[in-house]
Write a protein that holds these residues in place. Structure first.
Motif, PDB file in Angstrom:
ATOM      1  N   LEU A  71       0.961  -1.159   0.093  1.00 24.22           N
ATOM      2  CA  LEU A  71       0.032   0.057   0.165  1.00 24.22           C
ATOM      3  C   LEU A  71       0.824   1.188   0.019  1.00 24.22           C
ATOM      4  N   ALA A  72       0.674   2.090  -1.064  1.00 24.32           N
ATOM      5  CA  ALA A  72       1.362   3.345  -1.191  1.00 24.32           C
ATOM      6  C   ALA A  72       0.187   4.294  -0.891  1.00 24.32           C
ATOM      7  N   LEU A  73       0.464   5.180   0.360  1.00 25.98           N
ATOM      8  CA  LEU A  73      -0.676   6.555   0.692  1.00 25.98           C
ATOM      9  C   LEU A  73      -0.228   7.551   0.162  1.00 25.98           C
ATOM     10  N   PHE A  74      -0.972   8.387  -0.298  1.00 28.06           N
ATOM     11  CA  PHE A  74      -0.730   9.704  -0.581  1.00 28.06           C
ATOM     12  C   PHE A  74      -1.259  10.897   0.292  1.00 28.06           C
ATOM     13  N   GLU A  75      -0.716  11.612   0.866  1.00 34.80           N
ATOM     14  CA  GLU A  75      -1.569  12.696   1.666  1.00 34.80           C
ATOM     15  C   GLU A  75      -2.124  13.706   0.904  1.00 34.80           C
ATOM     16  N   ASP A  76      -3.558  13.725   1.400  1.00 31.71           N
ATOM     17  CA  ASP A  76      -4.262  14.880   0.887  1.00 31.71           C
ATOM     18  C   ASP A  76      -4.831  14.681  -0.584  1.00 31.71           C
ATOM     19  N   VAL A  77      -4.641  13.511  -0.894  1.00 29.50           N
ATOM     20  CA  VAL A  77      -4.906  13.349  -2.512  1.00 29.50           C
ATOM     21  C   VAL A  77      -6.257  12.635  -2.426  1.00 29.50           C
ATOM     22  N   ASP A  78      -7.265  12.984  -3.290  1.00 23.68           N
ATOM     23  CA  ASP A  78      -8.783  12.466  -3.317  1.00 23.68           C
ATOM     24  C   ASP A  78      -8.609  11.161  -4.514  1.00 23.68           C
ATOM     25  N   HIS A  79     -10.023  10.789  -4.776  1.00 28.49           N
ATOM     26  CA  HIS A  79     -10.122   9.694  -5.509  1.00 28.49           C
ATOM     27  C   HIS A  79      -9.595  10.062  -7.070  1.00 28.49           C
ATOM     28  N   SER A  80      -9.722  11.205  -7.315  1.00 34.31           N
ATOM     29  CA  SER A  80      -9.387  11.729  -8.508  1.00 34.31           C
ATOM     30  C   SER A  80      -7.665  11.859  -8.758  1.00 34.31           C
ATOM     31  N   PHE A  81      -7.240  11.736  -7.949  1.00 31.85           N
ATOM     32  CA  PHE A  81      -5.751  12.030  -7.460  1.00 31.85           C
ATOM     33  C   PHE A  81      -5.514  13.476  -7.620  1.00 31.85           C
ATOM     34  N   HIS A  82      -6.444  14.438  -7.166  1.00 29.03           N
ATOM     35  CA  HIS A  82      -6.452  15.724  -7.053  1.00 29.03           C
ATOM     36  C   HIS A  82      -5.698  16.015  -5.742  1.00 29.03           C
ATOM     37  N   VAL A  83      -5.016  17.008  -5.574  1.00 24.92           N
ATOM     38  CA  VAL A  83      -4.345  17.638  -4.293  1.00 24.92           C
ATOM     39  C   VAL A  83      -4.619  18.969  -4.061  1.00 24.92           C
ATOM     40  N   PRO A  84      -5.094  19.619  -2.804  1.00 24.73           N
ATOM     41  CA  PRO A  84      -5.316  20.892  -2.786  1.00 24.73           C
ATOM     42  C   PRO A  84      -4.210  21.941  -2.934  1.00 24.73           C
ATOM     43  N   ALA A  85      -4.505  22.971  -3.258  1.00 27.94           N
ATOM     44  CA  ALA A  85      -3.349  24.155  -3.488  1.00 27.94           C
ATOM     45  C   ALA A  85      -2.685  24.402  -2.131  1.00 27.94           C
ATOM     46  N   ARG A  86      -3.703  24.255  -0.991  1.00 30.63           N
ATOM     47  CA  ARG A  86      -2.969  24.368   0.210  1.00 30.63           C
ATOM     48  C   ARG A  86      -1.823  23.559   0.666  1.00 30.63           C
ATOM     49  N   SER A  87      -1.786  22.284   0.022  1.00 28.45           N
ATOM     50  CA  SER A  87      -0.916  21.386   0.216  1.00 28.45           C
ATOM     51  C   SER A  87       0.583  21.819  -0.039  1.00 28.45           C
ATOM     52  N   GLY A  88       0.596  22.617  -1.121  1.00 29.33           N
ATOM     53  CA  GLY A  88       1.969  23.195  -1.698  1.00 29.33           C
ATOM     54  C   GLY A  88       2.398  22.292  -2.663  1.00 29.33           C
ATOM     55  N   ARG A  89       1.705  21.359  -2.981  1.00 29.89           N
ATOM     56  CA  ARG A  89       1.854  20.475  -4.242  1.00 29.89           C
ATOM     57  C   ARG A  89       0.931  20.654  -5.338  1.00 29.89           C
ATOM     58  N   LYS A  90       1.210  19.699  -6.364  1.00 29.89           N
ATOM     59  CA  LYS A  90       0.518  19.940  -7.723  1.00 29.89           C
ATOM     60  C   LYS A  90       0.274  18.458  -8.151  1.00 29.89           C
ATOM     61  N   ASP A  91      -0.792  18.366  -8.744  1.00 29.23           N
ATOM     62  CA  ASP A  91      -1.249  17.100  -9.130  1.00 29.23           C
ATOM     63  C   ASP A  91      -0.077  16.283  -9.880  1.00 29.23           C
ATOM     64  N   ALA A  92       0.533  17.058 -10.583  1.00 26.66           N
ATOM     65  CA  ALA A  92       1.752  16.270 -11.274  1.00 26.66           C
ATOM     66  C   ALA A  92       2.606  15.673 -10.316  1.00 26.66           C
ATOM     67  N   ASP A  93       2.798  16.385  -9.096  1.00 25.24           N
ATOM     68  CA  ASP A  93       3.664  16.082  -8.326  1.00 25.24           C
ATOM     69  C   ASP A  93       3.411  14.709  -7.402  1.00 25.24           C
ATOM     70  N   VAL A  94       1.911  14.491  -7.296  1.00 22.01           N
ATOM     71  CA  VAL A  94       1.621  13.338  -6.877  1.00 22.01           C
ATOM     72  C   VAL A  94       1.789  12.113  -7.781  1.00 22.01           C
ATOM     73  N   ARG A  95       1.283  12.613  -9.114  1.00 23.08           N
ATOM     74  CA  ARG A  95       1.627  11.426 -10.034  1.00 23.08           C
ATOM     75  C   ARG A  95       2.952  11.008 -10.241  1.00 23.08           C
ATOM     76  N   ARG A  96       3.965  11.990 -10.235  1.00 25.96           N
ATOM     77  CA  ARG A  96       5.376  11.455 -10.283  1.00 25.96           C
ATOM     78  C   ARG A  96       5.623  10.357  -9.025  1.00 25.96           C
ATOM     79  N   GLU A  97       5.297  10.700  -7.743  1.00 24.66           N
ATOM     80  CA  GLU A  97       5.385  10.164  -6.588  1.00 24.66           C
ATOM     81  C   GLU A  97       4.854   8.690  -6.911  1.00 24.66           C
ATOM     82  N   MET A  98       3.656   8.731  -7.524  1.00 27.77           N
ATOM     83  CA  MET A  98       3.000   7.565  -7.581  1.00 27.77           C
ATOM     84  C   MET A  98       3.650   6.548  -8.620  1.00 27.77           C
ATOM     85  N   LEU A  99       4.380   7.096  -9.853  1.00 23.71           N
ATOM     86  CA  LEU A  99       4.857   6.157 -10.786  1.00 23.71           C
ATOM     87  C   LEU A  99       6.230   5.871 -10.179  1.00 23.71           C
ATOM     88  N   GLU A 100       6.861   6.733  -9.644  1.00 23.46           N
ATOM     89  CA  GLU A 100       8.134   6.175  -8.929  1.00 23.46           C
ATOM     90  C   GLU A 100       7.739   4.893  -8.145  1.00 23.46           C
TER      91      GLU A 100
END
Length: 226
Positions: A187-216
C-alpha cells in the motif's frame, strides 16, 4: 529524443465484439501494464494519458483499452462478466503485441476492481502482478470492505496506490485489507489526495507532483517483483 506515440490497437472480446486500445511502447521496455479506465471516463482521459506517458519515461509499456459500454458511448458500466471478459481479452492482446515483456495488469478505480475480480476468478495468463490506481473499496459514505473479499483469491503481488482523502476507500479499512493479504499486497498512501488524484493547492503540491510520486512507486514495485 522524441517521445513515443501511442499506437491504436483493436481487441477482440469474444466473437462478436471489439474494443479499442492504445499501445505506448518505449524502446527500452521491461514490462507492460494493461491499464483499464475508471467508470466515468475512458482511456483518453487526461489522467490515463499522463500515466501512460510517464510510465513510458520509466521504461514501462502501457496498453490502455476501452470497456464495451465506453466504446459504445454508454454511461452505465458493463456487468462484471462482460468487464472481466474484456480484461482477459486485453491481457491476451497485450501479450501478443509485446512478447517477452513481463505482464502487469490493473487500472483506475472500476477498471482495477474488474481486473482483480478477473484474476480472482481465473488467473490471467502470464500476469505477474496487479496495480490499482484508487481501488474503490466501497461507495462514498458507506464504509465497508465487502468489495475486497475476492482479493483473498488473488495469489500474485498487488500494489494499491491510494489517496488519504479518497471517499471510496476508508484508509483504516484499506490498511486492514492489505494487512490480511500479507506479503503479496503493498500500500502506497498519498497525503491529501482524493479519488481523482487531485491535491488541494494549500498542500503546496500539484497533481503532477503526486503523479510523479505514484509512478516512482510503481516503477520501484515493478523492479521488486521482477
Amino acid at each position: 529524443m522524441t517521445a513515443p506515440k501511442a499506437k491504436p490497437v483493436s481487441i477482440n472480446v469474444g466473437e462478436a465484439q471489439r474494443v479499442s486500445g492504445l499501445l505506448l511502447l518505449p524502446p527500452q521496455a521491461r514490462a507492460i501494464y494493461v491499464f483499464a479506465h475508471g467508470a466515468g471516463a475512458g482511456m483518453t482521459h487526461p489522467f490515463m494519458t499522463a500515466v501512460a506517458n510517464e510510465l513510458a519515461e520509466r521504461d514501462i509499456v502501457s496498453m490502455r483499452y476501452q470497456f464495451p459500454y465506453m466504446e459504445q458511448g454508454g454511461r452505465r458500466p458493463d456487468p462484471p462478466k462482460v468487464a472481466q471478459a474484456t480484461v482477459r481479452a486485453a491481457v491476451t492482446e497485450a501479450a501478443r503485441l509485446a512478447p517477452g515483456l513481463a505482464l502487469i495488469a490493473g487500472g483506475r478505480s472500476f477498471g482495477g476492481r474488474m481486473t482483480s475480480q478477473a484474476q480472482a476468478a481465473l488467473p490471467l495468463p502470464g500476469v505477474r502482478g496487479l496495480v490499482f490506481f484508487g481501488f474503490p473499496l466501497h461507495p462514498a459514505g458507506k464504509p465497508s470492505d465487502e468489495r475486497a473479499e475476492h482479493l483473498s483469491d488473488v495469489k500474485i503481488p498487488m500494489l494499491f496506490l491510494q489517496g488519504t482523502r479518497d471517499t471510496l476507500a476508508d484508509v483504516k479499512l484499506l490498511k486492514a485489507v492489505v494487512k490480511r493479504l500479507g506479503t503479496r499486497a503493498s500500500l502506497a498512501l498519498f497525503e491529501d489526495v482524493d479519488h481523482s488524484f487531485h491535491v488541494p493547492a494549500r498542500s503546496g503540491r500539484k497533481d503532477a507532483d503526486v503523479r510523479r510520486e505514484m509512478l516512482e512507486a510503481v516503477a520501484e514495485w515493478t523492479r521488486s517483483i521482477l
